[in-house]
Design a protein around this motif. Structure first.
Motif, PDB file in Angstrom:
ATOM      1  N   VAL A   9      54.284  36.291   6.972  1.00 48.48           N
ATOM      2  CA  VAL A   9      53.172  35.565   6.649  1.00 48.48           C
ATOM      3  C   VAL A   9      52.042  36.666   6.236  1.00 48.48           C
ATOM      4  CG1 VAL A   9      51.618  33.622   6.672  1.00 48.48           C
ATOM      5  CG2 VAL A   9      53.770  33.714   7.861  1.00 48.48           C
ATOM      6  N   LEU A  10      51.871  37.008   5.051  1.00 46.94           N
ATOM      7  CA  LEU A  10      50.750  37.817   4.894  1.00 46.94           C
ATOM      8  C   LEU A  10      49.620  36.963   4.397  1.00 46.94           C
ATOM      9  CD1 LEU A  10      52.876  40.666   2.776  1.00 46.94           C
ATOM     10  CD2 LEU A  10      52.452  40.366   5.094  1.00 46.94           C
ATOM     11  N   HIS A  11      48.565  37.801   3.843  1.00 46.05           N
ATOM     12  CA  HIS A  11      47.460  37.095   3.448  1.00 46.05           C
ATOM     13  C   HIS A  11      46.626  37.540   2.163  1.00 46.05           C
ATOM     14  CE1 HIS A  11      44.892  40.206   5.143  1.00 46.05           C
ATOM     15  NE2 HIS A  11      45.136  39.810   6.088  1.00 46.05           N
ATOM     16  N   GLY A  12      46.034  36.679   1.534  1.00 45.71           N
ATOM     17  CA  GLY A  12      45.370  37.046   0.330  1.00 45.71           C
ATOM     18  C   GLY A  12      43.830  37.139   0.514  1.00 45.71           C
ATOM     19  N   LYS A  13      43.065  36.704  -0.663  1.00 47.47           N
ATOM     20  CA  LYS A  13      41.734  37.127  -0.421  1.00 47.47           C
ATOM     21  C   LYS A  13      41.204  35.905   0.382  1.00 47.47           C
ATOM     22  CE  LYS A  13      37.449  36.680  -3.493  1.00 47.47           C
ATOM     23  NZ  LYS A  13      37.106  36.365  -4.846  1.00 47.47           N
ATOM     24  N   ARG A  14      40.155  36.081   1.209  1.00 50.78           N
ATOM     25  CA  ARG A  14      39.536  35.317   2.005  1.00 50.78           C
ATOM     26  C   ARG A  14      40.615  34.869   3.390  1.00 50.78           C
ATOM     27  NH1 ARG A  14      34.512  34.698   3.216  1.00 50.78           N
ATOM     28  NH2 ARG A  14      34.871  32.229   3.595  1.00 50.78           N
ATOM     29  N   ASN A  39      46.279  39.890  18.661  1.00 52.58           N
ATOM     30  CA  ASN A  39      46.997  38.784  19.402  1.00 52.58           C
ATOM     31  C   ASN A  39      46.631  37.613  18.611  1.00 52.58           C
ATOM     32  OD1 ASN A  39      47.736  40.465  21.344  1.00 52.58           O
ATOM     33  ND2 ASN A  39      45.987  40.008  22.727  1.00 52.58           N
ATOM     34  N   ASP A  40      45.543  37.337  17.954  1.00 52.49           N
ATOM     35  CA  ASP A  40      45.137  36.206  17.119  1.00 52.49           C
ATOM     36  C   ASP A  40      46.186  36.194  16.009  1.00 52.49           C
ATOM     37  OD1 ASP A  40      43.130  35.523  18.750  1.00 52.49           O
ATOM     38  OD2 ASP A  40      41.692  36.207  17.619  1.00 52.49           O
ATOM     39  N   PHE A  41      46.153  37.124  15.471  1.00 51.19           N
ATOM     40  CA  PHE A  41      47.143  37.420  14.074  1.00 51.19           C
ATOM     41  C   PHE A  41      48.677  37.091  14.442  1.00 51.19           C
ATOM     42  CE2 PHE A  41      50.075  39.539  10.995  1.00 51.19           C
ATOM     43  CZ  PHE A  41      49.286  39.445   9.998  1.00 51.19           C
ATOM     44  N   ALA A  42      49.093  37.768  15.547  1.00 52.76           N
ATOM     45  CA  ALA A  42      50.480  37.524  15.984  1.00 52.76           C
ATOM     46  C   ALA A  42      50.795  36.150  16.500  1.00 52.76           C
ATOM     47  CB  ALA A  42      50.970  38.858  16.965  1.00 52.76           C
ATOM     48  N   THR A  43      49.883  35.813  17.249  1.00 47.97           N
ATOM     49  CA  THR A  43      50.480  34.338  17.907  1.00 47.97           C
ATOM     50  C   THR A  43      50.366  33.111  17.053  1.00 47.97           C
ATOM     51  OG1 THR A  43      48.189  34.153  18.352  1.00 47.97           O
ATOM     52  CG2 THR A  43      49.848  34.915  20.342  1.00 47.97           C
ATOM     53  N   ALA A  44      49.431  33.343  15.948  1.00 49.92           N
ATOM     54  CA  ALA A  44      49.544  32.411  14.614  1.00 49.92           C
ATOM     55  C   ALA A  44      50.566  32.246  14.228  1.00 49.92           C
ATOM     56  CB  ALA A  44      48.034  32.414  14.079  1.00 49.92           C
ATOM     57  N   ARG A  45      51.189  33.588  13.703  1.00 45.92           N
ATOM     58  CA  ARG A  45      52.344  33.857  13.009  1.00 45.92           C
ATOM     59  C   ARG A  45      53.584  33.235  13.710  1.00 45.92           C
ATOM     60  NH1 ARG A  45      48.540  35.498  10.696  1.00 45.92           N
ATOM     61  NH2 ARG A  45      48.259  35.940   8.566  1.00 45.92           N
ATOM     62  N   ALA A  46      53.549  33.665  15.177  1.00 48.88           N
ATOM     63  CA  ALA A  46      54.467  33.262  15.811  1.00 48.88           C
ATOM     64  C   ALA A  46      54.966  31.441  15.623  1.00 48.88           C
ATOM     65  CB  ALA A  46      54.434  33.620  17.349  1.00 48.88           C
ATOM     66  N   CYS A  47      53.646  31.063  15.773  1.00 45.96           N
ATOM     67  CA  CYS A  47      53.551  29.528  15.510  1.00 45.96           C
ATOM     68  C   CYS A  47      54.116  28.910  14.271  1.00 45.96           C
ATOM     69  CB  CYS A  47      52.012  29.005  15.865  1.00 45.96           C
ATOM     70  SG  CYS A  47      51.560  28.910  17.426  1.00 45.96           S
ATOM     71  N   ALA A  48      53.653  30.063  13.134  1.00 42.91           N
ATOM     72  CA  ALA A  48      54.139  29.490  11.748  1.00 42.91           C
ATOM     73  C   ALA A  48      55.556  29.666  11.640  1.00 42.91           C
ATOM     74  CB  ALA A  48      53.617  30.674  10.688  1.00 42.91           C
ATOM     75  N   ARG A  49      56.335  30.580  12.129  1.00 41.13           N
ATOM     76  CA  ARG A  49      57.778  30.687  11.984  1.00 41.13           C
ATOM     77  C   ARG A  49      58.347  29.481  12.861  1.00 41.13           C
ATOM     78  NH1 ARG A  49      56.397  35.785  10.551  1.00 41.13           N
ATOM     79  NH2 ARG A  49      55.775  37.117  12.657  1.00 41.13           N
ATOM     80  N   ARG A  50      57.900  29.202  13.954  1.00 41.52           N
ATOM     81  CA  ARG A  50      58.527  27.901  14.693  1.00 41.52           C
ATOM     82  C   ARG A  50      58.262  26.903  13.809  1.00 41.52           C
ATOM     83  NH1 ARG A  50      54.927  27.566  19.651  1.00 41.52           N
ATOM     84  NH2 ARG A  50      55.841  25.286  19.704  1.00 41.52           N
ATOM     85  N   ALA A  51      57.129  26.636  12.964  1.00 40.00           N
ATOM     86  CA  ALA A  51      56.997  25.489  11.972  1.00 40.00           C
ATOM     87  C   ALA A  51      57.984  25.587  10.767  1.00 40.00           C
ATOM     88  CB  ALA A  51      55.507  25.544  11.583  1.00 40.00           C
ATOM     89  N   MET A  52      58.411  26.919  10.513  1.00 35.90           N
ATOM     90  CA  MET A  52      59.112  26.988   9.419  1.00 35.90           C
ATOM     91  C   MET A  52      60.460  26.666   9.921  1.00 35.90           C
ATOM     92  SD  MET A  52      58.214  31.025   8.045  1.00 35.90           S
ATOM     93  CE  MET A  52      56.701  31.289   7.585  1.00 35.90           C
ATOM     94  N   GLY A  53      61.109  26.874  11.158  1.00 31.00           N
ATOM     95  CA  GLY A  53      62.353  26.609  11.529  1.00 31.00           C
ATOM     96  C   GLY A  53      62.474  25.145  11.564  1.00 31.00           C
ATOM     97  N   ARG A  54      61.411  24.222  11.847  1.00 26.30           N
ATOM     98  CA  ARG A  54      61.564  22.958  12.021  1.00 26.30           C
ATOM     99  C   ARG A  54      61.607  22.375  10.687  1.00 26.30           C
ATOM    100  NH1 ARG A  54      56.868  22.285  16.844  1.00 26.30           N
ATOM    101  NH2 ARG A  54      58.112  23.270  18.364  1.00 26.30           N
ATOM    102  N   LEU A  55      61.468  23.092   9.422  1.00 22.41           N
ATOM    103  CA  LEU A  55      61.676  22.628   8.148  1.00 22.41           C
ATOM    104  C   LEU A  55      62.711  23.114   7.661  1.00 22.41           C
ATOM    105  CD1 LEU A  55      57.812  23.171   6.480  1.00 22.41           C
ATOM    106  CD2 LEU A  55      59.128  21.075   7.115  1.00 22.41           C
ATOM    107  N   GLY A  56      63.565  23.812   8.580  1.00 25.55           N
ATOM    108  CA  GLY A  56      64.694  24.364   7.865  1.00 25.55           C
ATOM    109  C   GLY A  56      65.041  25.642   7.021  1.00 25.55           C
ATOM    110  N   LEU A  57      63.693  26.125   7.361  1.00 29.94           N
ATOM    111  CA  LEU A  57      63.504  27.733   6.639  1.00 29.94           C
ATOM    112  C   LEU A  57      63.713  28.726   7.707  1.00 29.94           C
ATOM    113  CD1 LEU A  57      59.974  26.804   5.323  1.00 29.94           C
ATOM    114  CD2 LEU A  57      62.368  26.465   4.029  1.00 29.94           C
ATOM    115  N   GLU A  58      64.280  29.854   7.015  1.00 25.96           N
ATOM    116  CA  GLU A  58      64.344  31.246   7.534  1.00 25.96           C
ATOM    117  C   GLU A  58      62.755  31.910   7.874  1.00 25.96           C
ATOM    118  OE1 GLU A  58      66.978  32.824   8.618  1.00 25.96           O
ATOM    119  OE2 GLU A  58      68.269  30.941   8.164  1.00 25.96           O
ATOM    120  N   PRO A  59      62.660  32.397   8.913  1.00 25.37           N
ATOM    121  CA  PRO A  59      61.506  32.843   9.524  1.00 25.37           C
ATOM    122  C   PRO A  59      61.322  34.204   8.362  1.00 25.37           C
ATOM    123  CG  PRO A  59      63.220  33.682  10.873  1.00 25.37           C
ATOM    124  CD  PRO A  59      63.814  32.704  10.306  1.00 25.37           C
ATOM    125  N   VAL A  60      60.043  34.156   7.720  1.00 27.28           N
ATOM    126  CA  VAL A  60      59.547  35.139   6.977  1.00 27.28           C
ATOM    127  C   VAL A  60      58.099  35.773   7.244  1.00 27.28           C
ATOM    128  CG1 VAL A  60      61.051  34.281   4.878  1.00 27.28           C
ATOM    129  CG2 VAL A  60      58.367  33.689   5.120  1.00 27.28           C
TER     130      VAL A  60
END
Length: 234
Positions: free
Chosen positions: A65-70, A42-63
Motif C-alpha cells: 500500500v503506497l501513497h500518493g499526494k497528501r 511504526n505508524d506506517f507499518a501497523t496501519a498497513r498490517a491492518c490493511a492487509r488483514r482487511a484485504m484478506g477478509r475481502l478475499g484479496l492477496e496482500p499487496v
C-alpha cells in the motif's frame, strides 16, 4: 471499534499494538519510510498490517500500500479504503468500489485538542453550537477532539474523489448522540465548497471507547439516485 461505525460489507481491521515485526513491509513500502523516525515507521507499518488483514477478509492477496499526494493510500484496482493511526490505535477499512464510492475513517486520543489547534479547526457556528460539551452517564465527550476527527474522516472521503484539499473551515458539522448516556452517535457535515462528485451533505458515525474517539464517513456509488443526498450507512 471502527467496524461498529461501518456496514458489514466494509472490511475492517484494527490493532492497539504499537509496532509489528521487522520484515512485515513490502520493499516498496520500506523505501517510503527508510529515513523516517521510529514513530513514523511504526505508524506506517501497523496501519498497513491492518490493511492487509482487511484485504484478506475481502478475499484479496496482500499487496503493498503506497501513497500518493497528501498521503492518500493507493489501493488495488476496484478497491476503496482508508487508514488511520494514533497512539494506542491503528485501523484500516476497505470495500469494493461496486459497494462504496469513497470512505474515510479516523481515530484520535480522546482528550482535548492541544492549545491553539481548536482555533484552526472549529468554525464560529460550531463553537456556538457546542459551547457546552455534551455530558451524560457515559462521561464527558471532548467535542473539540471529536470535531477534529470527524472532519478528518470527511476530508479523507472528499480528497480521493476531487484530488483537491478541503480546509477545516469548509465543512460545518452537527453531532447527535444515540441517547443521553451513549458515547456514540451520528453526525452531519454540510460542505461549504461544492463539487459534482459529492453531495452537499455527508453523514457519519462516531464512538468513544477505551480512550479513543473514532469516526467514519461512507458514500455509496448511487448517492445521486437519492436526489443528491447521501444514503444511510446501514
Amino acid at each position: 471499534m471502527i467496524e461498529s461505525l461501518l456496514p458489514a460489507y466494509v472490511s475492517c481491521a484494527a490493532t492497539r499494538e504499537e509496532s509489528v515485526p521487522d520484515g512485515s513491509l513490502f520493499p516498496e513500502e520500506e523505501a517510503l519510510v527508510a529515513r523516517s523516525v521510529p514513530k513514523r515507521r511504526n505508524d506506517f507499518a501497523t496501519a498497513r498490517a491492518c490493511a492487509r488483514r482487511a484485504m484478506g477478509r475481502l478475499g484479496l492477496e496482500p499487496v503493498a500500500v503506497l501513497h500518493g499526494k497528501r498521503g492518500m493510500p493507493l489501493w488495488p484496482e476496484g478497491i476503496v479504503g482508508s487508514l488511520t493511526h494514533c497512539d494506542g490505535y491503528r485501523a484500516a477499512a476497505l470495500a469494493r468500489a461496486a459497494d462504496v464510492l469513497s470512505l474515510g475513517v479516523d481515530a484520535e486520543p480522546h482528550a482535548p485538542l492541544p492549545e491553539g489547534v481548536g482555533e484552526l479547526v472549529v468554525r464560529p457556528s460550531e463553537r456556538e453550537r457546542f459551547a457546552g460539551p455534551p455530558t451524560g452517564e457515559a462521561g464527558e465527550i471532548h467535542w473539540d477532539r471529536l470535531l477534529f476527527s470527524a472532519k478528518e474522516s470527511v476530508f479523507k472521503t472528499w480528497y480521493p474523489l476531487t484530488l483537491t484539499e478541503l480546509d477545516f473551515d469548509e465543512a460545518d458539522l452537527t453531532f447527535h448522540r444515540d441517547d443521553d448516556r451513549a458515547a456514540g452517535g451520528t453526525f452531519t457535515a454540510r460542505l461549504l465548497r461544492t463539487d459534482p462528485a459529492l453531495p452537499p451533505v455527508l453523514e457519519g458515525k462516531w464512538r468513544v471507547e477505551g480512550g479513543i474517539v473514532a469516526t467514519a464517513v461512507l458514500l455509496r456509488p448511487d448517492w445521486q439516485a437519492a436526489g443528491g443526498s447521501q444514503h444511510s450507512q446501514e
